[in-house]
Write an enzyme that holds these catalytic residues in place. Structure first.
Site, short mmCIF file in Angstrom:
data_model
loop_
_atom_site.label_atom_id
_atom_site.label_comp_id
_atom_site.label_asym_id
_atom_site.label_seq_id
_atom_site.Cartn_x
_atom_site.Cartn_y
_atom_site.Cartn_z
N PRO A 2 45.26 61.89 37.08
CA PRO A 2 44.56 61.24 35.96
C PRO A 2 43.06 61.53 36.04
CG PRO A 2 45.91 59.66 37.19
CD PRO A 2 45.86 60.92 37.99
N GLU A 3 42.50 61.97 34.94
CA GLU A 3 41.06 62.19 34.88
C GLU A 3 40.46 61.12 33.96
OE1 GLU A 3 39.73 66.15 34.72
OE2 GLU A 3 41.58 66.98 35.50
#
Ligand SMILES: [Zn+2]
Length: 291
Positions: A2-3
């Site tokens: 996840p960014e």
């Protein structure tokens, strides 16, 4: 992994399920490297308290608790924060040990990878934190207590500007991509978005940061904001394990220009997209239109 956009999508979708609700019961898994605060203390800090806010610092989510303490969550590689009412094939297949088919099994059931379960006094949906690889982090900060992981973060990627990037790059021989990934300069830019932003700005990822011009820095900063906002709009990328808190997949991966497209034609000039490694990260770029 996840960014920032996935974390922001998570924040926007999970906030209505947390903020303004009082925690009734907390279940936490056994102590492990996931818990920077021992699970017993996490339970005691949350139980009976109302959650009053949920903000994001870079890729960290910070829940403000009644009384001033804070719960900090980092999703790591495979962390998922979602509602007990989420329906997603990917979540449901995680509990495939159940004898029910995904069609019959309407909601996710907590499994061995579900490390935190919050039940609320209103009796509504619970909130789960699940993390298969446990590279995420959970910790509680007492009122007024800081944490080096939060304090060293640079400006948020949604607020980056060219001047800041230009100043940070002066005298640096590191690649511009490495500078973009440095969380103490810009918080929240990860691998996919660094490659995509540099493509849009027409700057070669390997170019030395100190040799990127002010004009190019402006273009990179604008591109970072653009790809982040567009990804948030489309619900994030679902390239790996990300599912939104409501179980929906993100769609941003369908809009990629270079990331994971090595060997395919550049969408702008038709040259062949290349893959290389910069700072140990797989890096994708067009050798013709990125200089
Ligand atoms: Zn090209």
């Amino acid at each position: 992994m996840p960014e920032l956009p996935e974390v922001e999508v998570t924040r926007r979708r999970i906030a209505p399920l947390l903020v303004g609700r009082r925690v009734r019961r907390v279940r936490a898994s056994a102590p492990s490297y996931l818990f920077l605060t021992p699970p017993g203390r996490v339970r005691r800090s949350l139980a009976g308290r109302e959650i009053q806010s949920l903000v994001r610092h870079g890729k960290y989510l910070v829940a403000g608790l009644e009384g001033g303490s804070r719960l900090v969550v980092h999703l790591g590689m495979t962390g998922q924060l979602f509602s007990s009412e989420a329906t997603s094939v990917r979540l449901l297949s995680a509990t495939a040990r159940s004898s029910l088919t995904p069609d019959e099994q309407r909601t996710f059931r907590p499994d061995v990878h579900t490390h935190l379960q919050l039940a609320f006094e209103d009796g509504g949906p619970e909130v789960f934190y699940r993390d298969v690889r446990k590279f995420g982090k959970l910790l509680v900060l007492a009122e007024g207590e800081g944490h080096p992981r939060l304090e060293k973060l640079g400006v948020d990627a949604l607020e980056i500007d060219g001047g800041l990037l230009f100043r940070a790059g002066r005298g640096r021989s590191a690649a511009i991509k490495t500078l973009l990934l440095d969380q103490s300069v810009v918080a929240g830019v990860g691998n996919i978005y660094a490659d995509e932003s540099l493509f849009l700005a027409r700057v070669r990822p390997s170019r030395r940061a100190g040799r990127v011009t002010r004009r190019q820095c402006d273009a990179i900063a604008a591109a970072v904001r653009q790809v982040m906002l567009r990804s948030i709009e489309t619900g994030g990328s679902s390239i790996s394990d990300f599912v939104g808190p409501d179980g929906h997949d993100g769609a941003y991966q369908d809009e990629r220009h270079v990331y994971a497209r090595a060997g395919e034609p550049c969408l702008r000039c038709d040259a062949t997209v290349r893959r290389t490694v910069i700072g140990q990260r797989g890096t994708h770029f067009c050798p013709r239109c990125q200089v």
